[in-house]
Design an enzyme around this catalytic site. Structure first.
Site, PDB file in Angstrom:
ATOM      1  N   ASP A 135      -8.031  -3.804  -7.775  1.00 27.86           N
ATOM      2  CA  ASP A 135      -7.870  -2.615  -6.882  1.00 27.86           C
ATOM      3  C   ASP A 135      -8.095  -0.900  -7.026  1.00 27.86           C
ATOM      4  OD1 ASP A 135      -6.305  -0.693  -4.707  1.00 27.86           O
ATOM      5  OD2 ASP A 135      -4.594  -2.358  -5.123  1.00 27.86           O
ATOM      6  N   HIS A 152      -7.439  -4.826  -4.013  1.00 25.09           N
ATOM      7  CA  HIS A 152      -6.271  -4.296  -2.518  1.00 25.09           C
ATOM      8  C   HIS A 152      -5.921  -4.446  -1.388  1.00 25.09           C
ATOM      9  CE1 HIS A 152      -3.779  -0.838  -1.769  1.00 25.09           C
ATOM     10  NE2 HIS A 152      -4.406  -0.322  -0.666  1.00 25.09           N
ATOM     11  N   CYS A 179       0.920  -1.090   0.370  1.00 23.42           N
ATOM     12  CA  CYS A 179      -0.447  -0.190   0.289  1.00 23.42           C
ATOM     13  C   CYS A 179       1.437   1.440  -0.066  1.00 23.42           C
ATOM     14  CB  CYS A 179      -0.611  -0.416   1.405  1.00 23.42           C
ATOM     15  SG  CYS A 179      -2.720   1.157   0.997  1.00 23.42           S
TER      16      CYS A 179
END
Length: 245
Positions: free
Chosen positions: A183, A214, A125
Site C-alpha cells: 500500500d 490499498h 481507507c
C-alpha cells in the site's frame, strides 16, 4: 441472516447527515458497528460490505462522511474526478467535525430498539482512520481499522495536538489495525512509526500486515483480493462478537 436496510437522517453539530442502516431482518436487538467509508461515500462496494456485516448479526450504520460538503445522497465515482473531489473533501473537513458526527450516530443507534447499545467502529481507507478516531469516544467498545490513511502523516485538518496520532494515547478500547504491505498510501516507514508509537503509549491493539495493495477489500477494480476480504470479514466478526458482547 437475511437483512434489510433503510436511509435515515441524523442531526449533527454541522448539519443534517444521511446514513444507511443495514440490519438483520428478524426481531431482536443486535450490537452496532459504525462503518466508515472511503472518500467516495456510500458506494455499491461499501453498501455490500455493510450488508455482509449485517448478515453476520450486527446493526451496521454507514454515514455520509462528507455530508457538509455535498448534496445529500452524493456518491463519488471511482475515477479521477471522484478521487479529486473526495480528496479535496478530506482536506476540507476537520477531525473535530468527524468527532461530532460519531457522537450523533452513537446517540441515534443507542436510542433504537434494534440495537443493544453496544457500539463498535470499522472502516476502510480514510474510514479506517475515522474508525480509529471513533475509538476516542468512550462509547465505542472496539475498532477494526482497515488500511487507515493519514494517521502517520497527520495530514487531516484539526486543532493543534488534536490529531489522531497524538490522541491515540487517550484510546481505552481495543483496536485492530490491518495494513497492506504493498500500500503506497501507508508506506513501511509510516507503519513502523505507528507501531513503535502505539507500543510506547501502551495502546491495546492488534497489528496485522498482509500481502495486499490499498483497497483490497473493495470488490470493484484490480486490487480486490476476495479470499483476503473474506478473511477480514471473519476476523471482524470474531472481534466484534467479543468486544460488543
Amino acid at each position: 441472516m437475511i437483512t434489510r436496510n433503510e436511509f435515515v437522517k441524523l442531526a449533527t453539530a454541522t448539519g443534517e447527515m444521511q446514513a444507511q442502516v443495514f440490519r438483520p431482518n428478524v426481531d431482536g436487538s443486535f450490537p452496532c458497528i459504525i462503518f466508515y467509508s472511503e472518500i467516495f461515500q456510500i458506494t455499491a462496494p461499501i453498501a455490500r460490505s455493510a450488508n455482509i456485516l449485517a448478515g453476520l448479526g450486527f446493526v451496521v450504520i454507514v454515514p455520509e462522511v462528507f455530508h457538509e460538503l455535498n448534496p445529500m445522497g452524493t456518491v463519488l465515482g471511482y475515477d479521477d474526478a471522484g478521487k479529486d473531489k473526495g480528496n479535496n473533501d478530506k482536506w476540507a473537513k476537520p477531525l473535530e467535525s468527524h468527532d461530532s458526527d460519531t457522537q450523533a450516530i452513537i446517540e441515534f443507534v443507542q436510542a433504537q430498539p434494534y440495537c443493544t447499545g453496544k457500539v463498535g467502529a470499522m472502516g476502510v481507507c480514510i474510514g479506517g482512520h475515522l474508525a480509529f478516531r471513533a475509538a476516542l469516544n468512550p462509547n465505542i467498545s472496539g475498532a477494526f481499522c482497515l488500511y487507515p490513511t493519514d494517521i502517520h502523516s497527520n495530514t487531516l485538518p484539526c486543532e493543534p495536538a488534536n490529531d489522531s496520532f497524538t490522541r491515540a494515547k487517550d484510546i481505552t478500547c481495543e483496536v485492530v489495525l490491518v495494513f497492506g504491505k504493498q500500500d503506497p498510501h501507508v508506506p513501511v516507514e509510516g507503519r513502523q512509526m505507528m507501531y513503535m508509537h502505539f507500543q510506547a503509549i501502551g495502546l491495546n491493539y492488534q497489528w496485522l500486515e498482509v500481502n495486499a495493495q490499498h483497497a483490497f477489500m473493495r470488490d470493484e477494480g484490480e486490487r480486490y483480493d476476495p479470499a483476503l476480504a473474506l478473511e477480514m470479514y471473519s476476523k471482524a466478526q470474531q472481534f466484534f462478537q467479543r468486544t460488543l458482547a
